[in-house]
Design a protein around this motif. Structure first.
Motif, PDB file in Angstrom:
ATOM      1  N   VAL A  53       0.860  -1.420   0.130  1.00  0.00           N
ATOM      2  CA  VAL A  53      -0.112  -0.421  -0.348  1.00  0.00           C
ATOM      3  C   VAL A  53       0.903   1.163   0.245  1.00  0.00           C
ATOM      4  CG1 VAL A  53      -1.182   1.350   1.637  1.00  0.00           C
ATOM      5  CG2 VAL A  53      -1.814  -1.033   1.198  1.00  0.00           C
ATOM      6  N   TYR A  54       2.047   0.940   1.051  1.00  0.00           N
ATOM      7  CA  TYR A  54       2.657   2.052   0.579  1.00  0.00           C
ATOM      8  C   TYR A  54       3.302   2.980   0.070  1.00  0.00           C
ATOM      9  CZ  TYR A  54       7.507   4.106   1.322  1.00  0.00           C
ATOM     10  OH  TYR A  54       8.503   4.907   0.798  1.00  0.00           O
ATOM     11  N   MET A  55       3.790   1.495  -1.288  1.00  0.00           N
ATOM     12  CA  MET A  55       4.281   2.065  -3.047  1.00  0.00           C
ATOM     13  C   MET A  55       3.623   2.226  -3.987  1.00  0.00           C
ATOM     14  SD  MET A  55       7.015  -1.508  -2.061  1.00  0.00           S
ATOM     15  CE  MET A  55       7.301  -2.180  -4.540  1.00  0.00           C
ATOM     16  N   MET A  56       2.361   1.790  -3.388  1.00  0.00           N
ATOM     17  CA  MET A  56       1.236   1.955  -4.128  1.00  0.00           C
ATOM     18  C   MET A  56       1.132   4.017  -4.309  1.00  0.00           C
ATOM     19  SD  MET A  56      -2.184   0.186  -5.668  1.00  0.00           S
ATOM     20  CE  MET A  56      -1.855  -0.471  -6.765  1.00  0.00           C
ATOM     21  N   ALA A  57       1.390   3.964  -2.819  1.00  0.00           N
ATOM     22  CA  ALA A  57       0.718   5.229  -2.583  1.00  0.00           C
ATOM     23  C   ALA A  57       2.338   6.353  -3.014  1.00  0.00           C
ATOM     24  CB  ALA A  57       0.677   5.489  -1.260  1.00  0.00           C
ATOM     25  N   GLY A  58       3.576   5.466  -2.959  1.00  0.00           N
ATOM     26  CA  GLY A  58       4.423   6.596  -3.594  1.00  0.00           C
ATOM     27  C   GLY A  58       4.944   6.588  -5.366  1.00  0.00           C
ATOM     28  N   THR A  59       3.843   5.407  -5.772  1.00  0.00           N
ATOM     29  CA  THR A  59       3.354   5.852  -6.839  1.00  0.00           C
ATOM     30  C   THR A  59       2.366   6.526  -7.416  1.00  0.00           C
ATOM     31  OG1 THR A  59       3.998   3.208  -6.899  1.00  0.00           O
ATOM     32  CG2 THR A  59       3.305   4.027  -9.603  1.00  0.00           C
ATOM     33  N   VAL A  60       1.464   6.360  -6.495  1.00  0.00           N
ATOM     34  CA  VAL A  60       0.409   7.710  -6.935  1.00  0.00           C
ATOM     35  C   VAL A  60       0.861   9.445  -7.398  1.00  0.00           C
ATOM     36  CG1 VAL A  60      -2.170   8.597  -6.339  1.00  0.00           C
ATOM     37  CG2 VAL A  60      -1.340   6.261  -6.438  1.00  0.00           C
ATOM     38  N   LEU A  61       1.542   8.884  -5.729  1.00  0.00           N
ATOM     39  CA  LEU A  61       2.189  10.866  -5.356  1.00  0.00           C
ATOM     40  C   LEU A  61       3.474  10.857  -6.914  1.00  0.00           C
ATOM     41  CD1 LEU A  61       2.969  13.172  -3.722  1.00  0.00           C
ATOM     42  CD2 LEU A  61       4.295  11.604  -3.054  1.00  0.00           C
ATOM     43  N   SER A  62       4.349  10.353  -6.678  1.00  0.00           N
ATOM     44  CA  SER A  62       4.973   9.944  -8.090  1.00  0.00           C
ATOM     45  C   SER A  62       4.299  10.734  -9.549  1.00  0.00           C
ATOM     46  CB  SER A  62       5.548   9.068  -8.383  1.00  0.00           C
ATOM     47  OG  SER A  62       6.334   8.793  -7.265  1.00  0.00           O
ATOM     48  N   ALA A  63       3.113   9.786  -9.927  1.00  0.00           N
ATOM     49  CA  ALA A  63       2.459  10.106 -11.469  1.00  0.00           C
ATOM     50  C   ALA A  63       1.873  11.612 -11.161  1.00  0.00           C
ATOM     51  CB  ALA A  63       1.466   9.118 -11.645  1.00  0.00           C
ATOM     52  N   GLY A  64       1.294  11.598 -10.127  1.00  0.00           N
ATOM     53  CA  GLY A  64       0.625  12.943  -9.803  1.00  0.00           C
ATOM     54  C   GLY A  64       1.253  14.221 -10.189  1.00  0.00           C
ATOM     55  N   ALA A  65       2.510  13.897  -9.033  1.00  0.00           N
ATOM     56  CA  ALA A  65       3.663  15.087  -9.351  1.00  0.00           C
ATOM     57  C   ALA A  65       4.370  15.507 -10.844  1.00  0.00           C
ATOM     58  CB  ALA A  65       4.749  14.830  -8.184  1.00  0.00           C
ATOM     59  N   LEU A  66       4.712  14.324 -11.385  1.00  0.00           N
ATOM     60  CA  LEU A  66       4.962  13.957 -12.605  1.00  0.00           C
ATOM     61  C   LEU A  66       3.713  14.918 -13.904  1.00  0.00           C
ATOM     62  CD1 LEU A  66       6.939  13.273 -14.650  1.00  0.00           C
ATOM     63  CD2 LEU A  66       5.900  11.094 -14.787  1.00  0.00           C
ATOM     64  N   LEU A  67       2.684  14.726 -13.419  1.00  0.00           N
ATOM     65  CA  LEU A  67       1.223  15.187 -14.469  1.00  0.00           C
ATOM     66  C   LEU A  67       1.133  16.066 -14.225  1.00  0.00           C
ATOM     67  CD1 LEU A  67      -0.508  14.113 -16.789  1.00  0.00           C
ATOM     68  CD2 LEU A  67      -1.843  14.051 -15.099  1.00  0.00           C
ATOM     69  N   ALA A  68       1.399  16.916 -13.359  1.00  0.00           N
ATOM     70  CA  ALA A  68       1.503  18.352 -12.471  1.00  0.00           C
ATOM     71  C   ALA A  68       2.573  18.906 -13.027  1.00  0.00           C
ATOM     72  CB  ALA A  68       1.247  18.670 -11.154  1.00  0.00           C
ATOM     73  N   VAL A 122      -6.303   9.141   3.452  1.00  0.00           N
ATOM     74  CA  VAL A 122      -6.378  10.077   3.644  1.00  0.00           C
ATOM     75  C   VAL A 122      -4.459  11.153   3.789  1.00  0.00           C
ATOM     76  CG1 VAL A 122      -6.253  11.393   6.152  1.00  0.00           C
ATOM     77  CG2 VAL A 122      -7.994   9.337   5.877  1.00  0.00           C
ATOM     78  N   TYR A 123      -3.684  10.535   4.609  1.00  0.00           N
ATOM     79  CA  TYR A 123      -2.263  10.969   4.085  1.00  0.00           C
ATOM     80  C   TYR A 123      -1.866  10.887   3.077  1.00  0.00           C
ATOM     81  CZ  TYR A 123      -1.965  10.978   9.040  1.00  0.00           C
ATOM     82  OH  TYR A 123      -1.817  11.164  10.513  1.00  0.00           O
ATOM     83  N   LEU A 124      -2.649  10.201   1.627  1.00  0.00           N
ATOM     84  CA  LEU A 124      -2.276  10.634   0.456  1.00  0.00           C
ATOM     85  C   LEU A 124      -3.138  12.493  -0.393  1.00  0.00           C
ATOM     86  CD1 LEU A 124      -0.979  10.024  -2.480  1.00  0.00           C
ATOM     87  CD2 LEU A 124      -2.591   8.276  -2.310  1.00  0.00           C
ATOM     88  N   ALA A 125      -4.636  12.327   0.571  1.00  0.00           N
ATOM     89  CA  ALA A 125      -4.565  13.313   0.220  1.00  0.00           C
ATOM     90  C   ALA A 125      -4.336  14.593   0.655  1.00  0.00           C
ATOM     91  CB  ALA A 125      -6.254  13.238   0.760  1.00  0.00           C
ATOM     92  N   LEU A 126      -4.276  14.265   1.251  1.00  0.00           N
ATOM     93  CA  LEU A 126      -3.071  15.486   3.131  1.00  0.00           C
ATOM     94  C   LEU A 126      -1.964  15.760   2.477  1.00  0.00           C
ATOM     95  CD1 LEU A 126      -4.514  17.324   5.800  1.00  0.00           C
ATOM     96  CD2 LEU A 126      -2.779  15.320   7.040  1.00  0.00           C
ATOM     97  N   PHE A 127      -0.465  15.423   2.183  1.00  0.00           N
ATOM     98  CA  PHE A 127       0.338  15.082   1.527  1.00  0.00           C
ATOM     99  C   PHE A 127       0.815  15.061   0.622  1.00  0.00           C
ATOM    100  CE2 PHE A 127       2.742  15.276   5.884  1.00  0.00           C
ATOM    101  CZ  PHE A 127       1.760  14.999   6.904  1.00  0.00           C
ATOM    102  N   GLY A 128      -0.600  14.571  -0.418  1.00  0.00           N
ATOM    103  CA  GLY A 128      -0.067  14.417  -1.743  1.00  0.00           C
ATOM    104  C   GLY A 128      -0.271  15.919  -2.430  1.00  0.00           C
ATOM    105  N   THR A 129      -2.046  16.388  -2.053  1.00  0.00           N
ATOM    106  CA  THR A 129      -2.070  17.017  -2.647  1.00  0.00           C
ATOM    107  C   THR A 129      -0.719  18.748  -2.547  1.00  0.00           C
ATOM    108  OG1 THR A 129      -4.626  16.684  -2.336  1.00  0.00           O
ATOM    109  CG2 THR A 129      -3.868  18.402  -3.199  1.00  0.00           C
TER     110      THR A 129
END
Lengths: 184, 251
Positions: B54-69, B137-144
């Protein structure tokens, strides 16, 4: 023959005396038991608790007592000590002092992280002594809980890309329809 | 605010209703699908192995989001300039802050869609494990803030350089540098330089929080310093973007 009998008898006496004397000087006794609230058939993710009682059975006070819990996995082919880092935040007591006859009861909570067969033991030593004393062991089985279910992953992993492909096709069809209307 | 909202909806609709945007979403979804399917063969994971997934998937989502942004942000001002639409856009009665807010909100909407797309995947791999709710929750709170920060910085570079290529290259290099915690092991991160980089790197801050919350089940109070780090990152990027967006490069 007589000589052999004599030697055998002497050996037995020496072993007996050695055992008695070592028992007499052992200054610590350890007991270990499971908590009454422990689940009868624990499953991965459950919490369990063990208690230990360490008693100073000697005649001198014990200073700088250190006691720690150890867990060993005993699954066939996978026998190994378990790193308790993730299982328990309470892995040891340090620096306690015990007067002669005094007992120290400690609770050892843990969360069952992985399925398998395990044996738990509490060991203790003190600052001045040169021995490590161990409690009797307790063996328990943790039932495996499937944490990944193919029945849940496959529909999502296949369904979402298919849904997006569907949206792309719909979008393309609408665009073509709009162009066809405009040209017609 | 109304004009900002109009720009935001226009930006996000352009991305999501175009074949190009949907193709991007399909690639993102395919990435998460491949990651999930890799795990199907191994159902006897421990609780921690599952939390690690789950941690690795959250990291992947964060990376993909930052790359797209970063990519979207690089295209904002410089893309408008290269397409010849920047001057007409700046001639409309919209002030630079409203334009920046609109483009930033558009990026936020795209990130929300990425987050919503990732949720079923996180549920699929983490529902029987531990801390799935906390992971979301933390993916939203820190990822955003991390994702928006990279997007805003990319916008600033885009306005400053007036070149999509130059701003994309700069921001992606910075993102790769920030994302090194995903690649290097804990041993290297434990050195003095590694620790110093972790202390100032918002991307590492978010990843360390995911690790702390999802794997180690640590409470919110243990995340305050990292929350401050990502908040400071967002404010810094917002200020830089605002400053540069006020005077975009016309040359």
């Amino acid at each position: 023959m007589k000589k052999a009998k004599f030697l055998l008898l002497a050996t037995i006496i020496i072993i007996f005396l050695a055992t008695v004397s070592s028992a007499a000087v052992a200054p610590l006794s350890l007991e270990l038991g499971p908590d009454d609230s422990n689940p009868a058939t624990p499953v991965m993710g459950d919490h369990m608790r063990f208690w230990s009682a360490i008693t100073n059975t000697g005649t001198a006070p014990i200073e700088g007592l250190v006691a720690w819990i150890s867990l060993v996995e005993i699954d066939p082919g996978n026998e190994q000590p378990v790193d308790l880092e993730d299982w328990s935040a309470h892995k040891a007591i340090t620096g306690a002092a015990l007067e002669p006859g005094q007992s120290l009861r400690t609770d050892w909570p843990m969360r069952l992280i992985k399925g398998g067969d395990y044996r738990v033991v509490v060991s203790a030593t003190d600052r001045g002594g040169d021995s490590v004393f161990t409690s009797p062991t307790i063996q328990f089985h943790v039932r495996q809980k499937p944490v990944l279910q193919a029945g849940r992953i496959i529909p999502v992993a296949a369904g979402l890309p298919l849904l997006i492909i569907g949206l792309m096709v719909l979008h393309k069809t609408r665009q073509q329809g709009r162009r066809w209307h405009e040209s017609g | 605010m109304k004009s900002s909202w109009i720009i935001a909806t226009k930006e996000s609709t352009e991305i999501l209703r175009s074949q190009r945007g949907l193709m991007g979403l399909l690639i993102y979804s395919g990435l998460l699908s491949a990651f999930s399917l890799l795990l199907v063969s191994n159902t006897e994971l421990s609780l921690l192995d599952n939390a690690q997934v789950v941690y690795m998937m959250a990291g992947t989502v964060l990376s993909a989001g930052a790359l797209l942004a970063s990519i979207l942000g690089s295209d904002t001002y410089a893309g408008e300039k290269e397409r010849g639409t920047l001057v007409p856009l700046l001639c409309t009665p919209i002030d630079s802050t409203a334009l920046l807010t609109g483009k930033g909100l558009g990026m936020l909407i795209v990130w929300c869609i990425m987050f919503v797309t990732a949720t079923p995947y996180l549920w699929a791999v983490g529902a029987s494990g531990q801390n799935l709710g906390a992971a979301l929750v933390y993916l939203a709170l820190f990822g955003t803030p991390v994702v928006l920060g990279f997007g805003l910085l990319a916008m600033a570079l885009s306005a400053r350089t007036g070149s999509v290529l130059a701003s994309s290259l700069s921001i992606i290099t910075l993102l790769m540098l920030a994302a090194t915690p995903l690649l290097i092991g804990p041993g290297l991160r434990g050195t003095a330089i590694g620790r110093a980089m972790d202390a100032v790197n918002p991307f590492a801050g978010a990843l360390n929080t995911f690790d702390s919350v999802i794997i180690d089940s640590e409470p919110f109070s243990a995340q305050m310093a990292r929350l401050l780090l990502v908040a400071v990152w967002l404010i810094f990027c917002l200020m830089v973007a605002r400053r540069n967006a006020a005077h975009p490069n016309f040359q």
